[in-house]
Design a protein around this motif. Structure first.
Motif, PDB file in Angstrom:
ATOM      1  N   SER A  29      40.537  33.514  35.787  1.00 24.74           N
ATOM      2  CA  SER A  29      39.473  34.050  36.423  1.00 24.74           C
ATOM      3  C   SER A  29      39.800  35.203  35.661  1.00 24.74           C
ATOM      4  N   MET A  30      38.969  36.200  35.914  1.00 22.49           N
ATOM      5  CA  MET A  30      38.804  37.803  35.601  1.00 22.49           C
ATOM      6  C   MET A  30      37.778  38.896  35.833  1.00 22.49           C
ATOM      7  N   GLY A  31      37.661  40.165  36.524  1.00 21.15           N
ATOM      8  CA  GLY A  31      36.853  40.214  37.383  1.00 21.15           C
ATOM      9  C   GLY A  31      37.086  42.152  37.328  1.00 21.15           C
ATOM     10  N   GLU A  40      37.067  52.937  49.827  1.00 22.79           N
ATOM     11  CA  GLU A  40      38.177  51.865  49.231  1.00 22.79           C
ATOM     12  C   GLU A  40      37.672  51.254  48.225  1.00 22.79           C
ATOM     13  N   ARG A  41      38.476  50.302  47.611  1.00 21.13           N
ATOM     14  CA  ARG A  41      38.668  49.883  46.371  1.00 21.13           C
ATOM     15  C   ARG A  41      36.842  48.393  46.887  1.00 21.13           C
ATOM     16  N   GLU A  42      36.507  48.150  45.943  1.00 19.36           N
ATOM     17  CA  GLU A  42      35.800  47.401  45.984  1.00 19.36           C
ATOM     18  C   GLU A  42      35.371  46.157  44.660  1.00 19.36           C
ATOM     19  N   PHE A  43      34.324  45.212  44.596  1.00 19.87           N
ATOM     20  CA  PHE A  43      34.701  44.213  43.602  1.00 19.87           C
ATOM     21  C   PHE A  43      33.040  44.587  42.479  1.00 19.87           C
ATOM     22  N   VAL A  44      33.208  44.552  41.245  1.00 24.76           N
ATOM     23  CA  VAL A  44      31.865  45.039  41.303  1.00 24.76           C
ATOM     24  C   VAL A  44      31.582  43.702  40.034  1.00 24.76           C
ATOM     25  N   VAL A  45      31.982  42.716  39.307  1.00 24.80           N
ATOM     26  CA  VAL A  45      31.613  41.329  38.790  1.00 24.80           C
ATOM     27  C   VAL A  45      32.989  41.392  38.094  1.00 24.80           C
ATOM     28  N   GLY A  46      32.503  39.236  38.472  1.00 29.46           N
ATOM     29  CA  GLY A  46      33.772  38.260  37.968  1.00 29.46           C
ATOM     30  C   GLY A  46      32.951  37.849  37.117  1.00 29.46           C
ATOM     31  N   ILE A  47      34.062  36.782  36.426  1.00 28.96           N
ATOM     32  CA  ILE A  47      33.665  35.719  35.243  1.00 28.96           C
ATOM     33  C   ILE A  47      34.920  35.713  35.187  1.00 28.96           C
ATOM     34  N   ASN A  48      34.274  33.438  35.484  1.00 27.34           N
ATOM     35  CA  ASN A  48      35.623  32.593  34.766  1.00 27.34           C
ATOM     36  C   ASN A  48      35.845  32.269  32.985  1.00 27.34           C
ATOM     37  N   CYS A  92      40.952  46.595  36.617  1.00 29.22           N
ATOM     38  CA  CYS A  92      40.174  45.029  35.628  1.00 29.22           C
ATOM     39  C   CYS A  92      41.866  43.663  36.995  1.00 29.22           C
ATOM     40  N   ALA A  93      41.621  43.188  36.945  1.00 29.28           N
ATOM     41  CA  ALA A  93      41.287  41.736  37.539  1.00 29.28           C
ATOM     42  C   ALA A  93      42.001  40.562  36.924  1.00 29.28           C
ATOM     43  N   GLY A  94      43.120  39.834  36.984  1.00 33.12           N
ATOM     44  CA  GLY A  94      42.795  38.500  36.400  1.00 33.12           C
ATOM     45  C   GLY A  94      43.779  37.211  37.564  1.00 33.12           C
ATOM     46  N   TYR A 101      35.256  34.663  41.007  1.00 30.82           N
ATOM     47  CA  TYR A 101      35.857  35.521  42.859  1.00 30.82           C
ATOM     48  C   TYR A 101      35.680  36.773  42.596  1.00 30.82           C
ATOM     49  N   PHE A 102      35.218  37.279  43.728  1.00 32.02           N
ATOM     50  CA  PHE A 102      34.330  39.030  44.759  1.00 32.02           C
ATOM     51  C   PHE A 102      35.751  38.777  45.412  1.00 32.02           C
ATOM     52  N   SER A 103      36.724  38.140  45.768  1.00 31.36           N
ATOM     53  CA  SER A 103      37.422  38.618  46.671  1.00 31.36           C
ATOM     54  C   SER A 103      38.874  39.093  45.614  1.00 31.36           C
ATOM     55  N   SER A 104      39.267  40.677  46.294  1.00 31.69           N
ATOM     56  CA  SER A 104      40.598  40.988  45.563  1.00 31.69           C
ATOM     57  C   SER A 104      41.933  39.668  45.878  1.00 31.69           C
ATOM     58  N   SER A 105      41.721  38.731  46.782  1.00 31.72           N
ATOM     59  CA  SER A 105      42.784  38.488  47.482  1.00 31.72           C
ATOM     60  C   SER A 105      42.843  37.029  46.064  1.00 31.72           C
ATOM     61  N   GLU A 106      41.986  37.198  45.635  1.00 34.15           N
ATOM     62  CA  GLU A 106      41.865  35.339  44.784  1.00 34.15           C
ATOM     63  C   GLU A 106      42.546  35.632  43.660  1.00 34.15           C
TER      64      GLU A 106
END
Length: 120
Positions: A29-31, A40-48, A92-94, A101-106
């Motif tokens: 997963s990436m986002g 605060e940090r906020e979600f923008v987009v996620g992709i499988n 970016c997050a992986g 996923y939209f939660s940073s904890s994922e």
């Protein structure tokens, strides 16, 4: 796994930018997330992993497009019709599990962030 984000810069309102996040290894997963000054940090987009499932924050839907190239372990964020309120550091997050996923904890890995400034 290390993530390297790039592509930020200064752009006028209505303009476009493309952010790139290169991973040093295989990511599922990436986002993208963002953090504006004083917020605060906020979600923008996620992709499988296949790229077939994406999830956008309402604030960017229709203006931003995420895509990925698994052969290059890279994810892209094409941002169009930029607004001053899009000004933020973009991260970016992986994740090691497939999904959207939209939660940073994922997410397990984070890039260093790239600054996007949109002038009015």
């Amino acid at each position: 796994v290390q993530l390297q984000a790039s592509g930020g810069g200064l752009v006028q309102a209505g303009g476009s930018l493309r952010l790139t996040c290169a991973a040093s290894g295989r990511i599922f997963s990436m986002g993208w997330f963002r953090q504006a000054p004083g917020k605060e940090r906020e979600f923008v987009v996620g992709i499988n992993r296949s790229g077939g499932i994406t999830y956008y924050a309402d604030s960017v839907k229709g203006r931003f497009t995420i895509s990925r190239d698994n052969a290059k372990n890279t994810v892209y964020l094409q941002m169009s019709s930029l607004k001053p309120e899009d000004t933020a550091v973009y991260y970016c997050a992986g994740g090691i599990y497939d999904g959207t996923y939209f939660s940073s904890s994922e997410y397990d890995y984070w890039g260093q962030g790239t600054l996007v400034t949109v002038s009015s």
